[in-house]
Scaffold this motif. Structure first.
Motif, PDB file in Angstrom:
ATOM      1  N   TYR A 165       9.124   7.056   7.375  1.00 14.27           N
ATOM      2  CA  TYR A 165       9.644   6.225   7.902  1.00 14.27           C
ATOM      3  C   TYR A 165      10.984   6.884   8.973  1.00 14.27           C
ATOM      4  CZ  TYR A 165      10.884   1.756  10.524  1.00 14.27           C
ATOM      5  OH  TYR A 165      11.288   1.136  11.207  1.00 14.27           O
ATOM      6  N   THR A 166      11.465   7.966   8.402  1.00 19.64           N
ATOM      7  CA  THR A 166      12.164   8.397   9.643  1.00 19.64           C
ATOM      8  C   THR A 166      11.733   9.631   9.740  1.00 19.64           C
ATOM      9  OG1 THR A 166      12.953   9.650   6.932  1.00 19.64           O
ATOM     10  CG2 THR A 166      14.689   7.615   7.590  1.00 19.64           C
ATOM     11  N   ALA A 167      10.832   9.912   8.760  1.00 18.47           N
ATOM     12  CA  ALA A 167      10.445  11.212  10.090  1.00 18.47           C
ATOM     13  C   ALA A 167       9.247  10.314  10.964  1.00 18.47           C
ATOM     14  CB  ALA A 167       9.084  12.000   8.664  1.00 18.47           C
ATOM     15  N   ALA A 168       8.478   9.915  11.516  1.00 17.58           N
ATOM     16  CA  ALA A 168       8.048   9.144  11.501  1.00 17.58           C
ATOM     17  C   ALA A 168       8.945   8.822  13.293  1.00 17.58           C
ATOM     18  CB  ALA A 168       7.313   8.372  11.350  1.00 17.58           C
ATOM     19  N   PHE A 169       9.777   7.989  12.509  1.00 22.79           N
ATOM     20  CA  PHE A 169      10.894   7.616  13.984  1.00 22.79           C
ATOM     21  C   PHE A 169      12.118   8.916  14.496  1.00 22.79           C
ATOM     22  CE2 PHE A 169      15.404   6.305  14.478  1.00 22.79           C
ATOM     23  CZ  PHE A 169      15.376   5.491  15.608  1.00 22.79           C
ATOM     24  N   ILE A 170      12.506   9.500  13.977  1.00 20.74           N
ATOM     25  CA  ILE A 170      12.858  10.801  14.473  1.00 20.74           C
ATOM     26  C   ILE A 170      11.697  11.820  15.354  1.00 20.74           C
ATOM     27  CG2 ILE A 170      13.797  12.630  13.524  1.00 20.74           C
ATOM     28  CD1 ILE A 170      15.397  11.446  12.126  1.00 20.74           C
ATOM     29  N   TYR A 171      10.923  11.733  14.736  1.00 20.11           N
ATOM     30  CA  TYR A 171      10.373  12.787  15.431  1.00 20.11           C
ATOM     31  C   TYR A 171       9.272  12.502  16.001  1.00 20.11           C
ATOM     32  CZ  TYR A 171      12.313  16.272  12.463  1.00 20.11           C
ATOM     33  OH  TYR A 171      13.453  17.677  11.975  1.00 20.11           O
ATOM     34  N   ALA A 172       8.987  11.277  16.445  1.00 18.97           N
ATOM     35  CA  ALA A 172       7.766  10.973  17.101  1.00 18.97           C
ATOM     36  C   ALA A 172       8.598  10.747  18.592  1.00 18.97           C
ATOM     37  CB  ALA A 172       7.892   9.557  16.873  1.00 18.97           C
ATOM     38  N   PRO A 186      -2.355   4.032  15.393  1.00 20.84           N
ATOM     39  CA  PRO A 186      -1.658   4.424  13.863  1.00 20.84           C
ATOM     40  C   PRO A 186      -2.240   4.055  12.770  1.00 20.84           C
ATOM     41  CG  PRO A 186      -0.858   2.886  15.675  1.00 20.84           C
ATOM     42  CD  PRO A 186      -1.845   3.728  16.412  1.00 20.84           C
ATOM     43  N   ASP A 187      -3.482   2.438  13.568  1.00 23.89           N
ATOM     44  CA  ASP A 187      -4.047   2.162  12.375  1.00 23.89           C
ATOM     45  C   ASP A 187      -5.726   3.055  11.853  1.00 23.89           C
ATOM     46  OD1 ASP A 187      -3.042  -0.093  12.404  1.00 23.89           O
ATOM     47  OD2 ASP A 187      -4.407  -1.094  14.207  1.00 23.89           O
ATOM     48  N   ALA A 188      -5.871   4.393  12.896  1.00 27.97           N
ATOM     49  CA  ALA A 188      -6.909   5.457  12.636  1.00 27.97           C
ATOM     50  C   ALA A 188      -6.483   6.261  11.709  1.00 27.97           C
ATOM     51  CB  ALA A 188      -7.799   5.656  13.267  1.00 27.97           C
ATOM     52  N   LEU A 223       2.095   7.017   0.558  1.00 29.47           N
ATOM     53  CA  LEU A 223       3.171   6.580   0.878  1.00 29.47           C
ATOM     54  C   LEU A 223       3.828   7.029   1.548  1.00 29.47           C
ATOM     55  CD1 LEU A 223       4.237   4.083  -1.039  1.00 29.47           C
ATOM     56  CD2 LEU A 223       5.752   5.582  -2.697  1.00 29.47           C
ATOM     57  N   PHE A 224       4.000   8.067   2.049  1.00 25.48           N
ATOM     58  CA  PHE A 224       4.230   9.022   3.639  1.00 25.48           C
ATOM     59  C   PHE A 224       4.022   8.151   4.820  1.00 25.48           C
ATOM     60  CE2 PHE A 224       5.609  12.239   6.472  1.00 25.48           C
ATOM     61  CZ  PHE A 224       7.228  12.926   5.698  1.00 25.48           C
ATOM     62  N   THR A 225       2.878   8.514   4.829  1.00 25.02           N
ATOM     63  CA  THR A 225       1.881   7.850   5.675  1.00 25.02           C
ATOM     64  C   THR A 225       2.379   6.179   6.097  1.00 25.02           C
ATOM     65  OG1 THR A 225       0.508   9.510   5.192  1.00 25.02           O
ATOM     66  CG2 THR A 225      -0.339   7.516   6.593  1.00 25.02           C
ATOM     67  N   MET A 226       2.165   5.451   5.118  1.00 25.89           N
ATOM     68  CA  MET A 226       2.718   4.127   5.184  1.00 25.89           C
ATOM     69  C   MET A 226       3.719   3.878   5.976  1.00 25.89           C
ATOM     70  SD  MET A 226       1.206   2.658   1.529  1.00 25.89           S
ATOM     71  CE  MET A 226       1.829   0.796   1.501  1.00 25.89           C
ATOM     72  N   GLY A 227       4.849   5.085   5.273  1.00 27.87           N
ATOM     73  CA  GLY A 227       6.451   5.169   5.568  1.00 27.87           C
ATOM     74  C   GLY A 227       6.012   4.878   6.882  1.00 27.87           C
ATOM     75  N   ALA A 228       5.526   6.322   7.682  1.00 26.44           N
ATOM     76  CA  ALA A 228       5.303   6.537   9.041  1.00 26.44           C
ATOM     77  C   ALA A 228       4.940   5.008  10.216  1.00 26.44           C
ATOM     78  CB  ALA A 228       4.699   7.693   9.738  1.00 26.44           C
ATOM     79  N   TRP A 229       3.728   4.916   9.619  1.00 28.47           N
ATOM     80  CA  TRP A 229       2.827   3.942  10.269  1.00 28.47           C
ATOM     81  C   TRP A 229       3.846   3.266  10.229  1.00 28.47           C
ATOM     82  CZ3 TRP A 229       1.272  -1.221   8.007  1.00 28.47           C
ATOM     83  CH2 TRP A 229       1.085  -2.029   8.867  1.00 28.47           C
ATOM     84  N   GLY A 234       3.915  -0.831  13.000  1.00 26.38           N
ATOM     85  CA  GLY A 234       3.353  -1.612  11.897  1.00 26.38           C
ATOM     86  C   GLY A 234       3.753  -2.282  11.349  1.00 26.38           C
ATOM     87  N   ALA A 235       5.817  -1.647  11.208  1.00 24.06           N
ATOM     88  CA  ALA A 235       5.940  -3.226  10.192  1.00 24.06           C
ATOM     89  C   ALA A 235       6.549  -4.262  11.657  1.00 24.06           C
ATOM     90  CB  ALA A 235       7.581  -2.147   9.686  1.00 24.06           C
TER      91      ALA A 235
END
Length: 384
Positions: free
Chosen positions: A58-65, A168-170, A207-213, A218-219
């Motif tokens: 989650y945090t990796a996607a949040f920061i680097y996106a 994201p869904d793909a 699980l890592f990807t689910m956090g990023a999604w 996604g949330a």
């Protein structure tokens, strides 16, 4: 350019629960520690590792996106690779200090069994070859499995993040496919001297990807589902089921439950029931701890949140302190009061490190910009 998703303001609940996960990992890594019974590992299929990996995604996607949106894909990828290098350096430093500490105790206190118990005997028998495998992340002493997993997941995250920002869904569907195929064919990364990784990256990437999604919209889309009464009831039922099976297996109430628990909570390949249990607990969080929960601003929550924000430093010191705690309990006293003292002392030290790192990072911002007058070449000052 295709539509890109950038997450909104940081959710303090992430720092709070990652801080708790770091504390729990420390407590769980001390053998025969009664205080570890406060962690979720003893009451269900998932544990602190699941929380850590999900929130890391989650945090990796949040920061680097956000960095990719603001600075471009190339700059965002470069910054992500820089973070991977920081994680790798931290792991190597922890690896060295950890192995030296184990070797020192084994040699000077006559506890040679620790070399086998903590999987560092190879460093004594074949130091060069084993260190080389350690640098390649194939050789890992006991309890040093989570950080290499994190390194590998982050190292391959940049192209996947670009896909997830656009579709994201793909991207999540592709991750699920990798997970299913890895479990079906028994694929894993090779370990030294034999076998595979304790945390199979091909499985745990889900699980890592689910956090990023979740971080990339996604949330927000799953909020209505997570808040529905039907999902809440189903989550409660599953958590109770997991509690009964886990407690039964832990206390040997039924020998028939032990193999059931092993299958449902299998860790190496991230058993599906671990994921379901983690998601059921996440539903509780959504219902009981809203994003604007006042408790997150309290003084009691501050130490936990800081430990979540300075997660890398806290994780590393926690792993090292878990060995120190093991040494104290084995060499001096394993009484309950000692277990409590070791556990509380370790958490306090982890929090102190987190607070120090948070404070030290503010010093550069506070430092006044001094004006420096260059000294002329050949002047008296330079000659001196």
């Amino acid at each position: 350019m295709a539509k890109e998703t950038s997450p909104a303001r940081r959710d303090l609940r992430l720092d709070f629960f990652r801080g708790l996960a770091n504390w729990a990992i420390f407590l769980d890594h001390i053998p025969n520690n009664a205080v570890a019974w406060v962690t979720t590992r003893n009451y269900g299929f998932s544990d602190a590792a699941d929380v850590f990996v999900f929130i890391s995604g989650y945090t990796a996607a949040f920061i680097y996106a956000r960095k990719m949106v603001a600075q471009g894909y190339l700059a965002g990828t470069a910054l992500l690779i820089r973070r991977v290098w920081q994680l790798y350096v931290a792991h190597i430093l922890l690896f060295v200090f950890y192995a030296v500490a184990i070797g020192y105790v084994a040699q000077n206190y006559g506890h040679s069994h620790l070399l086998d118990e903590f999987n560092v005997a190879g460093l004594i028998e074949q130091p060069v070859a084993t260190l080389a495998q350690g640098l390649l992340l194939k050789f890992k002493p006991l309890n040093l499995d989570v950080l290499p997993l994190y390194i590998v997941l982050m190292a391959g995250f940049a192209p996947f993040l670009i896909l997830m920002m656009r579709a994201p869904d793909a991207a999540l569907a592709a991750s699920i496919m990798v997970y299913v195929l890895a479990r079906h064919f028994g694929s894993n990364f090779p370990a030294h001297p034999s076998g595979g990784w304790y945390f199979n990256p091909l499985a745990w990437q889900l699980l890592f990807t689910m956090g990023a999604w979740a971080a990339l919209g996604g949330a927000a889309r799953a909020q209505a589902l997570a808040r529905s009464r039907t999902v809440l009831i189903a989550s409660v039922a599953f958590v109770v089921f997991a509690f009964v099976v886990t407690i039964g297996a832990r206390f040997g109430l039924s020998t028939a439950l032990s193999p059931v628990f092993d299958v449902l909570s299998e860790k190496t390949n991230l058993a599906p029931y671990r994921i379901v249990h983690f998601l059921a607990l996440a539903v509780f969080v959504v219902h009981l701890v809203p994003r604007d929960w006042k408790g997150l601003d309290s003084k009691l929550a501050r130490p936990v949140i800081v430990c979540g924000q300075r997660s890398l430093e806290v994780f590393c010191i926690g792993i090292f302190l878990s060995f120190v705690g093991h040494f104290i309990l084995e060499m001096y006293s394993d009484r309950l009061i000692t277990q409590i003292g070791v556990s509380v002392g370790g958490v306090v030290l982890m929090t102190a490190v987190a607070l120090y790192r948070t404070w030290s990072r503010t010093l550069d911002a506070r430092a006044p910009k001094a004006s420096v007058t260059p000294v002329a070449i050949g002047s008296k000052g330079e000659n001196e």
